[in-house]
Design an enzyme around this catalytic site. Structure first.
Site, PDB file in Angstrom:
ATOM      1  N   ILE A  27      42.849  38.421  40.820  1.00  0.00           N
ATOM      2  CA  ILE A  27      43.946  37.912  39.636  1.00  0.00           C
ATOM      3  C   ILE A  27      43.126  36.801  38.936  1.00  0.00           C
ATOM      4  CG2 ILE A  27      46.027  37.119  39.037  1.00  0.00           C
ATOM      5  CD1 ILE A  27      47.216  38.553  41.447  1.00  0.00           C
ATOM      6  N   ALA A  37      39.014  32.362  42.826  1.00  0.00           N
ATOM      7  CA  ALA A  37      37.911  33.163  42.889  1.00  0.00           C
ATOM      8  C   ALA A  37      38.401  34.738  43.391  1.00  0.00           C
ATOM      9  CB  ALA A  37      36.850  32.882  44.000  1.00  0.00           C
ATOM     10  N   HIS A  88      60.632  39.514  44.130  1.00  0.00           N
ATOM     11  CA  HIS A  88      59.585  40.232  43.808  1.00  0.00           C
ATOM     12  C   HIS A  88      59.099  41.236  44.930  1.00  0.00           C
ATOM     13  CE1 HIS A  88      55.745  41.907  42.273  1.00  0.00           C
ATOM     14  NE2 HIS A  88      55.169  41.116  43.292  1.00  0.00           N
ATOM     15  N   ASP A 120      56.968  42.859  36.696  1.00  0.00           N
ATOM     16  CA  ASP A 120      57.939  43.891  37.337  1.00  0.00           C
ATOM     17  C   ASP A 120      58.756  44.062  36.109  1.00  0.00           C
ATOM     18  OD1 ASP A 120      57.614  43.965  39.859  1.00  0.00           O
ATOM     19  OD2 ASP A 120      58.555  41.857  39.852  1.00  0.00           O
TER      20      ASP A 120
HETATM   21  P1  NAI Z   1      42.691  38.268  46.225  1.00  0.00           P
HETATM   22  O1  NAI Z   1      42.723  38.374  47.732  1.00  0.00           O
HETATM   23  O2  NAI Z   1      41.508  38.880  45.280  1.00  0.00           O
HETATM   24  O3  NAI Z   1      42.457  36.986  45.854  1.00  0.00           O
HETATM   25  C1  NAI Z   1      43.234  35.765  46.737  1.00  0.00           C
HETATM   26  C2  NAI Z   1      42.283  34.598  46.585  1.00  0.00           C
HETATM   27  O4  NAI Z   1      43.106  33.554  47.147  1.00  0.00           O
HETATM   28  C3  NAI Z   1      40.992  34.575  47.505  1.00  0.00           C
HETATM   29  O5  NAI Z   1      39.987  34.357  46.781  1.00  0.00           O
HETATM   30  C4  NAI Z   1      41.226  33.645  48.477  1.00  0.00           C
HETATM   31  O6  NAI Z   1      40.033  32.996  49.070  1.00  0.00           O
HETATM   32  C5  NAI Z   1      42.310  32.580  47.964  1.00  0.00           C
HETATM   33  N1  NAI Z   1      42.981  31.963  48.938  1.00  0.00           N
HETATM   34  C6  NAI Z   1      43.575  32.377  50.262  1.00  0.00           C
HETATM   35  N2  NAI Z   1      44.271  31.186  50.485  1.00  0.00           N
HETATM   36  C7  NAI Z   1      44.236  30.185  49.787  1.00  0.00           C
HETATM   37  C8  NAI Z   1      44.655  28.785  49.585  1.00  0.00           C
HETATM   38  N3  NAI Z   1      45.218  28.456  50.663  1.00  0.00           N
HETATM   39  N4  NAI Z   1      44.407  28.055  48.586  1.00  0.00           N
HETATM   40  C9  NAI Z   1      43.676  28.347  47.697  1.00  0.00           C
HETATM   41  N5  NAI Z   1      43.127  29.597  47.748  1.00  0.00           N
HETATM   42  C10 NAI Z   1      43.314  30.679  48.539  1.00  0.00           C
HETATM   43  O7  NAI Z   1      44.214  38.539  45.936  1.00  0.00           O
HETATM   44  P2  NAI Z   1      44.749  38.819  44.418  1.00  0.00           P
HETATM   45  O8  NAI Z   1      44.449  40.310  44.106  1.00  0.00           O
HETATM   46  O9  NAI Z   1      43.982  37.669  43.339  1.00  0.00           O
HETATM   47  O10 NAI Z   1      46.171  38.515  44.432  1.00  0.00           O
HETATM   48  C11 NAI Z   1      46.683  37.270  44.788  1.00  0.00           C
HETATM   49  C12 NAI Z   1      48.117  37.212  45.192  1.00  0.00           C
HETATM   50  O11 NAI Z   1      48.928  37.528  44.156  1.00  0.00           O
HETATM   51  C13 NAI Z   1      48.526  37.903  46.412  1.00  0.00           C
HETATM   52  O12 NAI Z   1      49.250  37.479  47.112  1.00  0.00           O
HETATM   53  C14 NAI Z   1      49.064  39.279  45.913  1.00  0.00           C
HETATM   54  O13 NAI Z   1      50.170  39.826  46.460  1.00  0.00           O
HETATM   55  C15 NAI Z   1      49.766  38.319  44.800  1.00  0.00           C
HETATM   56  N6  NAI Z   1      50.437  39.469  43.595  1.00  0.00           N
HETATM   57  C16 NAI Z   1      51.619  38.931  43.172  1.00  0.00           C
HETATM   58  C17 NAI Z   1      51.948  39.658  42.122  1.00  0.00           C
HETATM   59  C18 NAI Z   1      53.376  39.365  41.434  1.00  0.00           C
HETATM   60  O14 NAI Z   1      53.732  40.284  40.699  1.00  0.00           O
HETATM   61  N7  NAI Z   1      54.097  38.115  41.518  1.00  0.00           N
HETATM   62  C19 NAI Z   1      51.461  40.952  41.458  1.00  0.00           C
HETATM   63  C20 NAI Z   1      50.049  41.321  42.025  1.00  0.00           C
HETATM   64  C21 NAI Z   1      49.671  40.306  43.210  1.00  0.00           C
END
Ligand code: NAI
Length: 330
Positions: free
Chosen positions: A16, A13, A187, A159
């Site tokens: 991403i 939800a 990363h 990246d």
């Molecule tokens: P967001 O905060 O919009 O969504 C994260 C979701 O994960 C939330 O809905 C939350 O309720 C859920 N969540 C938290 N703990 C959880 C768990 N234990 N089990 C299942 N769901 C859980 O964050 P967004 O923007 O979607 O980013 C997600 C992650 O991706 C972040 O850690 C961000 O830093 C990372 N990211 C990694 C990138 C990469 O290149 N490797 C690039 C961009 C973001």
């Protein structure tokens, strides 16, 4: 009709997730004749929003989408899964030390690794996107008893794509002409986008772009800091480009890599490539073979400049591993 492939997505939800699920459901991962099941995992507070996302998936009436299961139960979420995309994690908050973040997220990936081992299909592959993704993937792999470590990956493709875009803009070429771009290491802001081996239109980047100072300076810094620049501009972290990179990663891992090229993804280091220490998830040049397995591309030249950068980012991964050593069973 082929049997569906089951894809589990955590953090479904989140932002991403919202940019990812609809593309998976429309066939972006496995092509236009491959049905998919989605198992969508959220923590309890995320379940109401996830319900809305599922309603929208229903309303798309995607021809390839079979079953959609929203759940906060890890066993249900990973049941029979072929691809686990681990996106959910806890973001860093003001005042939180890096070690705190590693510890909090580490615990999430302990449980998810165990649940994958217990419930997933025997051919499961896991891609960790949630940060700090390399070390989260290491914890997940270490706790997934019985699942081979070569089935775990952490995402550095965003990246790579960012680096290709920067090189294309600087040279006036199209980004699809940029090949052989490896992201080494973590990363994070220490990652090394290796311009010394990249090519533009088949020629070494250094032949096409003569501005060495830019390559060694602003180019690397721009790629390393791109995430922060997006946050500053958008007021939120990269989501659509991150989802796109997750799709690119899976596509590159299930299809043979074009001859002579490679792609970037962090894999479990067995200590036998480029002097990189054993037992960390490090990004390296990877080639996918025709049978769907992968290998590290050997013989990519590493000059003194590159070696210094690689040593720094590997050093950071070793520090991260040390900070979470209690979560990694011997
Ligand atoms: P967001 O905060 O919009 O969504 C994260 C979701 O994960 C939330 O809905 C939350 O309720 C859920 N969540 C938290 N703990 C959880 C768990 N234990 N089990 C299942 N769901 C859980 O964050 P967004 O923007 O979607 O980013 C997600 C992650 O991706 C972040 O850690 C961000 O830093 C990372 N990211 C990694 C990138 C990469 O290149 N490797 C690039 C961009 C973001």
């Amino acid at each position: 009709m082929k049997a569906p492939i089951t894809v589990s997505v955590t953090g479904a939800a989140g932002q991403i997730g919202y940019a990812l699920l609809f593309r998976i459901a429309s066939g972006a991962l496995f092509g236009p004749d491959q049905p998919v099941n989605l198992r969508l995992i959220e923590i309890e507070p995320g379940m109401p929003a996830l319900k809305g996302v599922v309603m929208e998936l229903d309303d798309c009436a995607f021809p390839l989408l079979r079953e959609v299961v929203p759940t906060s139960d890890l066993n249900e979420g990973f049941r029979g899964t072929n691809w686990a995309l681990l996106v959910g994690s806890v973001p860093r908050k003001a005042g939180m030390e890096r070690a705190d973040l590693l510890g909090i997220n580490g615990k999430i990936f302990t449980g998810q690794g165990q649940a994958i081992a217990k419930n997933a299909a025997s051919d499961v592959r896991t891609l960790v996107v949630g940060n700090p993704c390399n070390t989260n993937a290491l914890i997940c792999a270490a706790n997934a008893d019985g699942v081979s470590k070569d089935r775990f990956f952490a995402m550095t493709r965003l990246d790579e794509n960012r680096a290709k875009s920067q090189l294309a803009q600087k040279s006036g070429a199209h980004h699809s002409d940029v090949t052989n771009l490896c992201i080494w290491g973590n990363h994070s802001a220490t990652q090394y986008p290796d311009f010394t081996n990249a090519k533009i239109g088949g020629k070494p980047v250094t032949d096409v772009i003569s501005d060495e100072e830019w390559l060694k300076g602003d180019f690397i810094k721009t790629v390393q800091q791109r995430g922060a620049a997006i946050i500053a501009a958008r007021g939120a972290s990269s989501a659509a480009s991150a989802a796109n990179a997750a799709i690119d990663t899976v596509v590159s891992l299930v299809n043979p890599t074009p001859a002579g090229d490679w792609h970037s993804v962090a894999v479990y280091s067995d200590g036998s490539h480029y002097g990189i220490a054993k037992g960390i998830m490090a990004s390296m040049p990877i080639r996918t073979l025709t049978n769907g397995t992968w290998e590290v591309v050997e013989g990519v030249p590493v000059n003194d400049f590159s070696q210094g950068k690689i040593d720094a980012t590997i050093g950071e991964l070793l520090e991260e591993r040390e900070a979470v050593k209690d979560l990694i069973p011997a």
